[in-house]
Structure formats: structure tokens, C-alpha cells
Design a protein around this motif. Structure first.
Motif, PDB file in Angstrom:
ATOM      1  N   VAL A   2       0.875  -1.358  -0.059  1.00  0.00           N
ATOM      2  CA  VAL A   2       0.050  -0.014   0.051  1.00  0.00           C
ATOM      3  C   VAL A   2       0.821   1.217   0.061  1.00  0.00           C
ATOM      4  O   VAL A   2       0.625   2.405  -0.747  1.00  0.00           O
ATOM      5  N   LYS A   3       2.223   1.229   0.881  1.00  0.00           N
ATOM      6  CA  LYS A   3       2.809   2.388   0.909  1.00  0.00           C
ATOM      7  C   LYS A   3       3.528   2.675  -0.303  1.00  0.00           C
ATOM      8  O   LYS A   3       3.701   3.802  -0.866  1.00  0.00           O
ATOM      9  N   LEU A   4       3.951   1.604  -1.185  1.00  0.00           N
ATOM     10  CA  LEU A   4       4.732   1.801  -2.220  1.00  0.00           C
ATOM     11  C   LEU A   4       3.651   2.208  -3.367  1.00  0.00           C
ATOM     12  O   LEU A   4       4.016   3.027  -4.276  1.00  0.00           O
ATOM     13  N   PHE A   5       2.497   1.552  -3.535  1.00  0.00           N
ATOM     14  CA  PHE A   5       1.325   1.948  -4.513  1.00  0.00           C
ATOM     15  C   PHE A   5       1.231   3.428  -4.169  1.00  0.00           C
ATOM     16  O   PHE A   5       1.105   4.321  -5.225  1.00  0.00           O
ATOM     17  N   MET A   6       0.812   3.949  -3.032  1.00  0.00           N
ATOM     18  CA  MET A   6       0.365   5.139  -2.816  1.00  0.00           C
ATOM     19  C   MET A   6       1.896   6.357  -3.165  1.00  0.00           C
ATOM     20  O   MET A   6       1.342   7.488  -3.881  1.00  0.00           O
ATOM     21  N   ALA A   7       2.376   5.903  -2.762  1.00  0.00           N
ATOM     22  CA  ALA A   7       3.930   6.813  -2.967  1.00  0.00           C
ATOM     23  C   ALA A   7       4.053   6.832  -4.528  1.00  0.00           C
ATOM     24  O   ALA A   7       4.539   7.914  -5.067  1.00  0.00           O
ATOM     25  N   VAL A   8       4.026   5.751  -5.487  1.00  0.00           N
ATOM     26  CA  VAL A   8       4.286   5.875  -6.788  1.00  0.00           C
ATOM     27  C   VAL A   8       3.227   6.747  -7.243  1.00  0.00           C
ATOM     28  O   VAL A   8       3.374   7.672  -8.239  1.00  0.00           O
ATOM     29  N   LEU A   9       2.110   6.496  -7.237  1.00  0.00           N
ATOM     30  CA  LEU A   9       0.974   7.405  -7.754  1.00  0.00           C
ATOM     31  C   LEU A   9       0.748   8.743  -7.099  1.00  0.00           C
ATOM     32  O   LEU A   9       0.415   9.910  -7.947  1.00  0.00           O
TER      33      LEU A   9
END
Length: 196
Positions: free
Chosen positions: A106-113
Motif C-alpha cells: 500500500v505504501k509503495l503504491f500510494m507513493a508511486v501514484l
């Protein structure tokens, strides 16, 4: 032969510093909109299958709240991604997913977008090229966990993220393309309800 005027111009061009976009500038740029919404197409290329698996739908990203991800084809699936985790709409209520290791995803996905390069830098070496109107952010894994999963991640965009390409260690690849972005506009009712 160069005239004095042309010589001065050439000398200026040679000695002028080259502007390089920094991760901090990119983060500030991408975090300006309070909302971004549009359509997405996600293609998953598996190394042993010739044709990619494709899903498409709509998304809405609300700053400091989360992401609404509505897969419309080939099935109907609504997800809500927030710092607390991922939830799925079951036609009546949001049900939290209980997948293990989800917090990191979740952290990775939110950081990417969301363009959060500070968060991304915890697990990747960052390389930014281009300008604010046409940039590429390349992520090279630096932690042991990310090195096991990813070869690299490439993110491209302008005012918003336009494409994310995830290259996995075992040879699979995922490409997400974001289309028709609407910035700082009223969210559609489903997204608004999910992200309130």
C-alpha cells in the motif's frame, strides 16, 4: 568564422549550468493537485504467456486520503486504498482485505501514484530525468526485499503520472497507463463516497 556576438552566445551556452530536475521538485509538482481522476489500462505481461492480461476502469486519487480504483473490464471490482490498508466494496459496505505484507504494498503504491519521492527513497535509488512537462522517474531497488521482487520501476508523466512500468525479477512486467486526467474537479459519486 564566429562573430563576436555569436561567440558570446556560444560561450554563454557552454558555461551555462544544465538544469536537472530533482526528486524533491518532482514531489512538490505532483502533490499540488488535491484530486486527480481519470481512466486506467493495466496490462500484465507474464513471461510464459504471449498475450498480456488486461484490465481497465477508472481511478480517483485524493491527496492525503487515498485512492479509489474501479476495475470495470473484464470484471467489476471496486477497491479503496488508504494508509490503513486496502478495502473492497461488496455492493453494501467496504470490507478490509487481510492480505499479509499488505502495508508495504500500500505504501509503495500510494507513493508511486502520489509522487512521494521521500517515501520511495527509503526502498529505492531514484533517478529523475526530463522536465516538469515531460519527466521520467526510475526506481532501482536498494533494500533486500525490493531487490527480490523488482528489477526496476519506471514512472513517466507531466502534470500527473501518465504511466507506471514495473519490471519484476522473474521476468514478468506490469504496465499501467493513466488517461484523460481531470485535476481538482469534483469526484464522481462512487469515488467521493469511497474517499470521504
Amino acid at each position: 568564422m564566429l562573430s563576436k556576438k555569436n561567440f558570446a552566445w556560444v560561450a554563454l551556452m557552454i558555461t551555462a549550468p544544465t538544469y536537472a530536475l530533482t526528486p524533491t521538485e518532482l514531489t512538490a509538482h505532483l502533490q499540488q493537485p488535491s484530486t486527480v481522476q481519470g481512466q486506467f489500462v493495466q496490462q500484465r505481461y507474464l513471461k510464459n504467456i504471449t498475450k498480456p492480461m488486461q484490465t481497465s476502469g477508472e481511478f480517483a486519487l485524493k491527496k492525503q486520503v487515498g485512492l479509489y480504483w474501479h476495475v470495470q473490464k473484464p470484471l467489476d471490482l471496486q477497491l479503496r486504498v488508504r494508509p490503513q490498508g486496502i478495502a473492497q466494496w461488496d455492493k453494501k459496505t467496504w470490507r478490509n482485505s487481510s492480505q499479509s505484507g499488505q502495508a508495504a504494498q500500500v505504501k509503495l503504491f500510494m507513493a508511486v501514484l502520489g509522487g512521494d519521492t521521500q517515501e520511495l527513497a527509503k526502498q529505492f535509488n531514484l533517478s529523475v530525468s526530463g522536465s516538469l512537462k515531460n519527466w521520467t522517474l526510475t526506481l532501482q531497488p536498494k533494500t533486500a526485499i525490493m531487490k527480490q521482487v523488482f528489477e526496476n520501476i519506471s514512472i513517466q508523466g507531466d502534470q500527473v503520472v501518465r504511466q507506471v512500468q514495473l519490471r519484476e525479477k522473474q521476468g514478468d512486467r506490469t504496465v499501467m497507463t493513466f488517461q484523460n486526467p481531470k485535476i481538482n474537479q469534483t469526484l464522481n459519486p462512487s469515488a467521493e463516497s469511497a474517499l470521504k
